[in-house]
Design a protein around this motif. Structure first.
Motif, PDB file in Angstrom:
ATOM      1  N   ALA A 191       0.926  -1.282   0.086  1.00 30.68           N
ATOM      2  CA  ALA A 191      -0.039   0.144   0.033  1.00 30.68           C
ATOM      3  C   ALA A 191       1.053   1.267  -0.250  1.00 30.68           C
ATOM      4  O   ALA A 191       0.635   2.463  -0.593  1.00 30.68           O
ATOM      5  N   VAL A 192       2.070   1.220   0.967  1.00 33.01           N
ATOM      6  CA  VAL A 192       2.556   2.569   0.994  1.00 33.01           C
ATOM      7  C   VAL A 192       3.965   2.552  -0.037  1.00 33.01           C
ATOM      8  O   VAL A 192       4.434   3.629  -0.273  1.00 33.01           O
ATOM      9  N   GLY A 193       4.382   1.403  -0.762  1.00 32.76           N
ATOM     10  CA  GLY A 193       5.351   1.544  -1.643  1.00 32.76           C
ATOM     11  C   GLY A 193       6.768   1.441  -1.082  1.00 32.76           C
ATOM     12  O   GLY A 193       6.872   1.477   0.384  1.00 32.76           O
ATOM     13  N   ASN A 194       7.827   1.610  -1.819  1.00 33.85           N
ATOM     14  CA  ASN A 194       9.049   1.330  -1.341  1.00 33.85           C
ATOM     15  C   ASN A 194       9.813   2.485  -0.663  1.00 33.85           C
ATOM     16  O   ASN A 194      10.818   2.336  -0.056  1.00 33.85           O
ATOM     17  N   SER A 195       9.384   3.536  -0.779  1.00 35.84           N
ATOM     18  CA  SER A 195      10.165   4.899  -0.295  1.00 35.84           C
ATOM     19  C   SER A 195       9.820   4.699   1.277  1.00 35.84           C
ATOM     20  O   SER A 195      10.455   5.466   1.866  1.00 35.84           O
ATOM     21  N   ILE A 196       9.000   4.046   1.883  1.00 38.03           N
ATOM     22  CA  ILE A 196       8.707   3.990   3.237  1.00 38.03           C
ATOM     23  C   ILE A 196       9.185   2.748   3.857  1.00 38.03           C
ATOM     24  O   ILE A 196       8.898   1.730   3.130  1.00 38.03           O
ATOM     25  N   THR A 197       9.869   2.861   4.908  1.00 35.97           N
ATOM     26  CA  THR A 197      10.170   1.529   5.711  1.00 35.97           C
ATOM     27  C   THR A 197       9.292   1.090   6.573  1.00 35.97           C
ATOM     28  O   THR A 197       8.863   1.915   7.369  1.00 35.97           O
ATOM     29  N   ILE A 198       8.766  -0.152   6.305  1.00 39.79           N
ATOM     30  CA  ILE A 198       7.755  -0.739   7.220  1.00 39.79           C
ATOM     31  C   ILE A 198       8.719  -1.361   8.167  1.00 39.79           C
ATOM     32  O   ILE A 198       9.623  -2.343   8.177  1.00 39.79           O
ATOM     33  N   SER A 199       8.153  -1.119   9.754  1.00 32.09           N
ATOM     34  CA  SER A 199       8.783  -1.667  10.821  1.00 32.09           C
ATOM     35  C   SER A 199       7.992  -2.633  11.512  1.00 32.09           C
ATOM     36  O   SER A 199       6.773  -2.632  11.611  1.00 32.09           O
ATOM     37  N   ALA A 200       8.716  -3.577  12.203  1.00 29.82           N
ATOM     38  CA  ALA A 200       7.961  -4.558  13.035  1.00 29.82           C
ATOM     39  C   ALA A 200       8.323  -4.465  14.436  1.00 29.82           C
ATOM     40  O   ALA A 200       9.504  -3.896  14.788  1.00 29.82           O
ATOM     41  N   HIS A 201       7.248  -4.420  15.297  1.00 25.20           N
ATOM     42  CA  HIS A 201       7.508  -4.072  16.635  1.00 25.20           C
ATOM     43  C   HIS A 201       6.563  -5.174  17.341  1.00 25.20           C
ATOM     44  O   HIS A 201       5.339  -5.005  17.380  1.00 25.20           O
ATOM     45  N   CYS A 202       7.104  -6.158  18.060  1.00 26.29           N
ATOM     46  CA  CYS A 202       6.227  -7.446  18.503  1.00 26.29           C
ATOM     47  C   CYS A 202       6.478  -7.557  19.932  1.00 26.29           C
ATOM     48  O   CYS A 202       7.743  -7.609  20.289  1.00 26.29           O
ATOM     49  N   HIS A 203       5.374  -7.848  20.616  1.00 27.12           N
ATOM     50  CA  HIS A 203       5.384  -8.073  22.079  1.00 27.12           C
ATOM     51  C   HIS A 203       5.269  -9.754  22.254  1.00 27.12           C
ATOM     52  O   HIS A 203       4.704 -10.311  21.168  1.00 27.12           O
ATOM     53  N   ASP A 204       5.802 -10.336  23.268  1.00 22.89           N
ATOM     54  CA  ASP A 204       5.788 -11.561  23.427  1.00 22.89           C
ATOM     55  C   ASP A 204       4.654 -12.398  24.263  1.00 22.89           C
ATOM     56  O   ASP A 204       5.098 -13.287  24.874  1.00 22.89           O
ATOM     57  N   ASP A 205       3.522 -11.833  24.411  1.00 25.46           N
ATOM     58  CA  ASP A 205       2.690 -12.230  25.533  1.00 25.46           C
ATOM     59  C   ASP A 205       2.525 -13.856  25.132  1.00 25.46           C
ATOM     60  O   ASP A 205       2.028 -14.547  25.910  1.00 25.46           O
ATOM     61  N   LEU A 206       2.363 -14.336  23.559  1.00 23.82           N
ATOM     62  CA  LEU A 206       2.266 -15.698  23.397  1.00 23.82           C
ATOM     63  C   LEU A 206       3.466 -16.484  22.969  1.00 23.82           C
ATOM     64  O   LEU A 206       3.648 -17.321  22.416  1.00 23.82           O
ATOM     65  N   GLY A 207       4.546 -15.625  23.272  1.00 27.41           N
ATOM     66  CA  GLY A 207       5.802 -16.467  23.012  1.00 27.41           C
ATOM     67  C   GLY A 207       6.146 -16.154  21.482  1.00 27.41           C
ATOM     68  O   GLY A 207       6.951 -17.002  20.995  1.00 27.41           O
ATOM     69  N   LEU A 208       5.665 -15.371  20.702  1.00 27.21           N
ATOM     70  CA  LEU A 208       5.601 -15.347  19.276  1.00 27.21           C
ATOM     71  C   LEU A 208       6.354 -13.937  18.718  1.00 27.21           C
ATOM     72  O   LEU A 208       6.462 -13.644  17.404  1.00 27.21           O
ATOM     73  N   ALA A 209       7.151 -13.232  19.719  1.00 21.49           N
ATOM     74  CA  ALA A 209       7.580 -11.899  19.089  1.00 21.49           C
ATOM     75  C   ALA A 209       8.935 -11.908  18.280  1.00 21.49           C
ATOM     76  O   ALA A 209       8.668 -11.552  17.191  1.00 21.49           O
ATOM     77  N   VAL A 210       9.599 -13.243  18.399  1.00 26.04           N
ATOM     78  CA  VAL A 210      10.584 -13.317  17.544  1.00 26.04           C
ATOM     79  C   VAL A 210      10.197 -13.824  16.319  1.00 26.04           C
ATOM     80  O   VAL A 210      10.621 -13.319  15.256  1.00 26.04           O
ATOM     81  N   ALA A 211       9.107 -15.084  16.357  1.00 27.12           N
ATOM     82  CA  ALA A 211       8.805 -15.279  14.983  1.00 27.12           C
ATOM     83  C   ALA A 211       7.959 -14.499  14.142  1.00 27.12           C
ATOM     84  O   ALA A 211       7.941 -14.530  13.169  1.00 27.12           O
TER      85      ALA A 211
END
Ligand code: KIV
Ligand code: ZN
Length: 391
Positions: A191-211
């Motif tokens: 949707a936003v295209g290549n000029s924007i960096t999309i960032s991931a920010h995950c919390h680990d409540d179900l132990g899945l933040a790294v995955a």
């Protein structure tokens, strides 16, 4: 060509610091910031300046001291916060103003008591103000993973048009599954295209933040927000050392690069544990006390013959000096003989058999056998032996 460089946005000093037992004063944050620079992170999120004068001072001090990496400061999407964060970042060579507002209906209705339109307008206004004060602006849609996708896309497009360089889509409550998070990231990257960096920010409540963070990268995210030892709100954030070592160890499946100097991972973990009230659990991947320890006899025998039988990472790669053979009730003769040898006792097969019997009898009664206890057994059994180099 696909850009395979993944930026590491370290939020140990912000999201990490705001969890129980983890608060740090200005001088502690500065010590940790220097370690993060050695480690090679791309961004240090130094604090939330509106939250307290201590946080303001920490962002200000780190901004003055740190010239080589980006320094970020958090601000809610309102002018008071944004202006305060910009002031704290004033001396930074590479400042990044990180502004956020919640976008999920559950947060809008119960927490913010705002309509979707109000939140969208405030997000755009905050990004515009931030852009006038600091060139580099990141916008986070808090609780993105529980937000209606059409509305989230509208917000992403609007903040991109207002000048945000990075759009972060947090799994604020650690609810998402890896495939779901990947689908969300893929959709918003498109949707936003290549000029924007999309960032991931995950919390680990179900132990899945790294995955989840890993799947986000595979889906097109090029920034991971993470913390040393995985500290952070509730169950924590994505663990920096784990996600970085997955990328390094499994280049065959995830061919992405970071700027992390992995030999500094363990020293960074140790420093953080020294500063805050607790260290990682012993069985924590990469930096836990047992991450490179072997107690089972079969494993010890394998590692002594060839390290890669039971270790997928050379401990030196992450700054751990050596693997550790723990002597306990599951240990075998091979490890005991090696430890005796290291302590200066060269034993014949019969001698080793007798000492091993004594050792297992003791190991059955207690957890973990120390070197001085082994020396006692050896001395009692072999009174004539003299250790040459007892450690
Ligand atoms: O978890 C979260 O949503 C956050 C944002 C403030 C980025 O930490
Ligand atoms: Zn967070």
């Amino acid at each position: 060509m696909i850009n395979s460089r993944v930026h590491i946005f370290d939020t140990t000093l912000r999201d990490g610091e705001q969890s129980p037992g983890c608060s740090m004063d200005v001088s502690e944050k500065i010590r940790m910031a220097h370690k993060l620079i050695e480690l090679g992170v791309d961004t240090i999120e130094a604090g939330f300046p509106i939250a307290s004068s201590g946080d303001f001072d920490a962002v200000d001090a780190i901004s003055r001291e740190v010239t080589s990496v980006r320094v970020a400061a958090l601000a809610r999407a309102c002018s008071l916060d944004v202006e305060r964060a910009a002031r704290a970042l004033h001396h930074a060579r590479k400042p990044c103003l990180h502004t956020f507002i919640a976008t999920s209906d559950i947060h809008l209705k119960f927490k913010l008591k705002k309509t979707r339109q109000q939140a969208l307008d405030e997000a755009v206004a905050a990004v515009e103000t931030a852009r006038m004060l600091v060139g580099d602006v990141e916008f986070s849609a808090e609780d993105a993973t529980r937000t209606d996708w059409n509305y989230l896309e509208e917000v992403c497009r609007a903040v991109a048009a207002a000048g945000a360089r990075t759009i972060n889509l947090p799994d604020t409550v650690g609810y998402s599954l890896p495939a779901e998070y990947a689908a969300l990231i893929r959709h918003m990257v498109k949707a936003v295209g290549n000029s924007i960096t999309i960032s991931a920010h995950c919390h680990d409540d179900l132990g899945l933040a790294v995955a989840n963070s890993l799947e986000a990268v595979r889906a097109g995210a090029r920034q991971i927000e993470c913390t040393i030892n995985g500290i952070g709100e509730r169950a924590g954030n994505c663990s920096l050392e784990e996600v970085v070592m997955i990328l390094k160890t499994r280049q065959d499946k995830v061919p992405y690069q970071t700027g992390i100097v992995t030999e500094h991972l363990y020293p960074a973990s140790l420093l953080l544990s020294e500063i805050i009230a607790f260290g990682p659990q012993p069985n924590k991947a990469i930096v836990g006390e047992n991450a490179f320890a072997h107690e089972a006899g079969i494993h010890q025998d394998g590692v002594l013959k060839e390290r890669s039988t039971y270790e997928i990472i050379d401990p030196k790669t992450v700054g751990v000096p050596n693997s550790r053979l723990v002597l306990g009730k599951h240990s075998g003769r091979h490890a005991l003989a090696k430890r005796c040898q290291e302590m200066g006792f060269t034993l014949s097969r019969d001698e080793l058999d007798r000492i091993y019997q004594q050792f297992t009898a003791l190991a059955d009664r207690k957890k973990g056998i120390q070197n001085d206890e082994i020396v006692q057994i050896v001395r009692a059994e072999m009174q004539y032996l003299q250790p040459t180099d007892v450690v």
